[in-house]
Design a protein around this motif. Structure first.
Motif, short mmCIF file in Angstrom:
data_model
loop_
_atom_site.label_atom_id
_atom_site.label_comp_id
_atom_site.label_asym_id
_atom_site.label_seq_id
_atom_site.Cartn_x
_atom_site.Cartn_y
_atom_site.Cartn_z
N ARG A 456 0.83 -1.21 0.00
CA ARG A 456 0.00 0.00 0.00
C ARG A 456 0.86 1.25 0.00
O ARG A 456 0.51 2.26 -0.62
N ARG A 457 1.97 1.20 0.72
CA ARG A 457 2.87 2.36 0.71
C ARG A 457 3.42 2.60 -0.69
O ARG A 457 3.49 3.75 -1.16
N ASN A 458 3.81 1.54 -1.38
CA ASN A 458 4.32 1.69 -2.74
C ASN A 458 3.23 2.22 -3.67
O ASN A 458 3.51 3.05 -4.55
N PHE A 459 2.00 1.75 -3.50
CA PHE A 459 0.90 2.23 -4.33
C PHE A 459 0.67 3.72 -4.10
O PHE A 459 0.51 4.49 -5.06
N TYR A 460 0.66 4.13 -2.84
CA TYR A 460 0.41 5.54 -2.52
C TYR A 460 1.47 6.44 -3.14
O TYR A 460 1.15 7.41 -3.84
N TYR A 461 2.74 6.12 -2.90
CA TYR A 461 3.81 6.99 -3.39
C TYR A 461 3.97 6.91 -4.91
O TYR A 461 4.39 7.90 -5.53
N SER A 462 3.66 5.78 -5.51
CA SER A 462 3.72 5.69 -6.97
C SER A 462 2.68 6.61 -7.60
O SER A 462 2.98 7.32 -8.57
N LYS A 463 1.46 6.58 -7.06
CA LYS A 463 0.42 7.48 -7.58
C LYS A 463 0.79 8.94 -7.34
O LYS A 463 0.60 9.79 -8.23
N PHE A 464 1.31 9.23 -6.18
CA PHE A 464 1.68 10.61 -5.85
C PHE A 464 2.80 11.12 -6.75
O PHE A 464 2.71 12.22 -7.32
N PHE A 465 3.83 10.31 -6.94
CA PHE A 465 4.95 10.76 -7.75
C PHE A 465 4.57 10.83 -9.24
O PHE A 465 5.04 11.72 -9.95
N SER A 466 3.74 9.92 -9.71
CA SER A 466 3.29 9.99 -11.11
C SER A 466 2.50 11.27 -11.35
O SER A 466 2.61 11.89 -12.42
N LEU A 467 1.69 11.67 -10.37
CA LEU A 467 0.95 12.92 -10.50
C LEU A 467 1.89 14.12 -10.49
O LEU A 467 1.67 15.11 -11.21
N LEU A 468 2.95 14.06 -9.70
CA LEU A 468 3.96 15.12 -9.71
C LEU A 468 4.62 15.22 -11.08
O LEU A 468 4.83 16.33 -11.60
N CYS A 469 4.95 14.09 -11.66
CA CYS A 469 5.58 14.10 -12.99
C CYS A 469 4.65 14.69 -14.04
O CYS A 469 5.11 15.34 -14.99
N LEU A 470 3.37 14.51 -13.86
CA LEU A 470 2.40 14.97 -14.86
C LEU A 470 2.07 16.45 -14.70
O LEU A 470 1.89 17.16 -15.70
N MET A 471 2.02 16.95 -13.45
CA MET A 471 1.46 18.29 -13.20
C MET A 471 2.47 19.30 -12.65
O MET A 471 2.25 20.50 -12.79
N GLU A 472 3.54 18.84 -12.03
CA GLU A 472 4.43 19.75 -11.30
C GLU A 472 5.58 20.21 -12.20
O GLU A 472 5.89 19.58 -13.22
#
Length: 688
Positions: A456-472
């Protein structure tokens, strides 16, 4: 006299303590205030002092500190080290994992070692009696599983129940009944508790660990849309309620039954998926004029929602009837009651949205504080699909506005599911600000403990970092990259692909060699999709010479991974795109010898080269004034019957000075090409 003298001396001493501050005030007089100390005699007031300005000092009562208060205070001064691996992997530097697969194997091996150590300690407890822990840690001491009472008695039955010996407890109970001995109601209820909890089977040594893993798999199966995953997760849960088992037999033999007896049976039936039998037994409980407790009602609500062959509306009405019966029996609902209702409403899909909001309002109206599991169930109900629709709900924003800045404590087993579901919604909505809000809540107080286990930790941070790559912005994204990877989680190949695409958008392709180096450390050396993405970005455009040289080194390293993969596998797989990209990168970096060797790989692996690559090879041959190399390019194109072959031949004649032998070789190639063209034309006419 001595006591009187000592008392007089104390009064004088106390009086002398006050003028010390008076002398600092000046020579004109004393300070205009006096102090009163709690629990002691009052200091004599100085004549002429201002009584209205007195100040009372109250000594606080003795505070009892927790045994680990000092450790907690020290821990609060230490923050997470972004350069260190997670705490669970710090036992041995040599064994520190570098990928998600290795970390999973590490945790499994660590848990296996703990189970082995517990087995040895519990098997030979007499060798582990010395307790050196301060404070005492009960879970580290051996547990005694062997019964000490050998005669057949109720005390022996109670001992075996306490030791969780299911079969032995049932045997002694039967022997007591055969001997005509009456077993007390309390002991019989304890035996029912044991049988209903473990499903009439002997518990394994690692029962709790297995139950945790199986419940996680069942939860994931319920959240997914795949029916097979649901069946598999339900099957792995194992124990099912069998008709006429020991629990039902003992329950039927009981001469006297109280509410505890019925409640235990109902909860055991629901736990082991005998929902219809549980509801029938509840009717029998009502007929006996007994009352169920709140935990039994929670199980009955779950059983009502899981009964098959009933419509959603009928199930909801039955749940409402149970809630009305709780009011009639003066049973106050607790947090688990409402969380159970919300969890069951997730099975009702769109029908469950309005009842869920009503349940949430009722929950707050009676003063029950929601837990993270409450919000998790609501999110799962309103955002059941990964991709948001046009009319997507905005309830996630209301939830985050309500709980931002709060510190949560564990209240429900599903509390550690919230952050995973919340970040999934942030990713599907493409809302970076909302993701930052969720991540801020995670870092509030001790909320980080609710991140859940490793997957679950890997899922959370993978989603968070992928969103950073897309929007930040890329600089902020790279800062997060250094902060999170690998100290918090090990990235998947798709996470690195998202980072590469962010670098491409920001025109920061010079970072690609470093990303490839990191991907090798994280165990993605043989991920073809990642390697093709890296090669494509490096070979797509022309770059300065220094950057081209770095790209060529990276391409050579990737080429070596394909060659080592060939040695490990019987059937080698060289993607055509990778061959084209590597050859182009070698040509642009001036590594012509390595580039020309790539032509042989096209023939060996039967891969078709691109027209762009063939033209660059012709440019390289022209730059080195080598018509022989140009003829090799034409031969390669001719072997695959490419349409560009004619254009390459014309370019060869125009740009190179050919010898007689080379002209004859070129003539043979031209004749072969014309023959193949005529044969293809004749075949086409025959087909017509």
């Amino acid at each position: 006299m001595a006591s009187v003298a000592s008392a007089w001396w104390l009064r004088v001493s106390c009086g002398l303590c006050v003028p010390l501050t008076a002398r600092r005030a000046g020579a004109c007089g004393r300070t205009p205030s006096s102090r009163f100390y709690s629990g002691s005699a009052a200091v004599p007031q100085v004549e002429g002092a201002d009584v209205a300005g007195t100040e009372e000092v109250v000594i606080p009562k003795k505070k009892i500190w927790d045994k680990v208060a000092v450790l907690q205070a020290l821990a609060s001064t230490v923050h997470r080290d972004t350069t260190a691996v997670p705490y669970a992997f710090q036992d041995d530097p040599y064994l520190i994992p570098t990928s998600s697969v290795e970390s999973h194997s590490f945790l499994l091996a660590k848990k296996s070692g703990e189970n082995a150590a517990k087995f040895i300690i519990n098997s030979y407890p007499k060798y582990f009696q010395k307790d050196i822990a301060e404070p005492h840690i009960p879970c580290l001491m051996p547990e005694y599983f062997e019964p000490q009472i050998e005669e057949i008695s109720e005390a022996a039955l109670q001992e075996r129940i306490k030791l969780k010996k299911v079969k032995a407890s049932v045997d002694i109970f039967d022997q007591l009944l055969q001997a005509g001995t009456t077993v007390s109601l309390e002991t019989t209820n304890s035996l029912l508790d044991l049988l209903c909890y473990y499903g009439n089977q002997e518990p394994s040594t690692n029962y709790n660990f297995q139950q945790q893993e199986q419940s996680e798999e069942l939860e994931e199966g319920e959240e997914g849309d795949n029916v097979k995953s649901k069946k598999k997760a339900g099957h792995q849960l194992g124990v099912t309620w069998r008709a006429k088992n020991h629990a039902e037999r003992i329950f039927a033999l009981m001469p006297e039954k109280n509410a505890h007896s019925y409640c235990t049976m109902i909860r055991g039936m629901v736990k082991h998926r005998a929902h219809t039998q549980a509801l029938s037994l509840y009717t029998e409980l009502l007929n006996s004029r007994l009352r169920a407790d709140v935990h039994t009602f929670n199980s009955l609500i779950e059983a009502t929602a899981l009964v098959a062959n009933k419509k959603f509306e009928e199930k909801w009405n039955n749940i409402l009837d149970l809630l009305k019966q709780m009011v009639a029996q003066n049973v106050k609902p607790n947090l688990q009651t409402f969380n159970t209702i919300l969890k069951c409403l997730r099975r009702f899909y769109a029908f469950g949205k309005l009842p869920a909001l009503q349940t949430f309002r009722e929950m707050k109206a009676i003063g029950i504080e929601p837990s993270l599991a409450t919000y998790h169930h609501i999110i799962q109900l309103f955002y059941q699909h990964e991709s948001p629709s046009k009319g997507s709900s905005l309830i996630i924003y209301d939830i985050m506005d309500e709980i931002t800045g709060k510190k949560f404590s564990p209240k429900d087993p599903d509390d550690d599911m919230f952050f995973q579901s919340a970040m999934r919604v942030c990713s599907s909505l493409r809302d970076l600000e909302l993701a930052y809000q969720v991540h801020g809540l995670l870092n509030t107080g001790d909320n980080r403990k609710f991140i859940g286990p490793d997957p679950r930790r890997n899922f959370y941070y993978s989603k968070f970092f992928s969103l950073l790559c897309l929007m930040e912005q890329i600089d902020v994204t790279l800062k997060w990259y250094k902060d999170l990877i690998p100290s918090v989680f090990f990235p998947h190949s798709q996470t690195l692909i998202d980072l590469l695409q962010a670098l491409d958008v920001a025109n920061r392709l010079e970072m690609i060699p470093q990303i490839w180096k990191d991907s090798k450390e994280y165990g993605h050396t043989f991920r073809n999709d990642l390697k093709e993405e890296i090669l494509m970005l490096m070979a797509r455009d022309q770059h300065p010479p220094e950057l081209q040289a770095a790209f060529a080194d990276c391409a050579a390293d990737i080429k070596s991974t394909y060659e080592s993969q060939d040695a490990r596998q019987t059937a080698s797989e060289w993607p055509a795109n990778s061959l084209n990209y590597i050859a182009i990168l070698f040509l642009r970096a001036g590594r012509t010898q390595e580039a020309w060797k790539m032509l042989g790989l096209f023939r060996k692996h039967n891969k078709i080269p691109r027209n762009e690559l063939l033209n660059e090879f012709m440019d390289s041959a022209k730059a080195s004034s080598s018509p022989a190399q140009a003829i090799e390019v034409i031969k390669l194109a001719n072997s695959f019957s490419l349409p560009i072959c004619e254009g390459l031949t014309q370019r060869l004649i125009a740009d190179f000075t050919l010898s007689q032998e080379q002209k004859e070789a070129l003539g043979d190639l031209t004749a072969l090409t014309s023959d193949s063209d005529s044969e293809s034309d004749s075949d086409t006419s025959e087909d017509k």
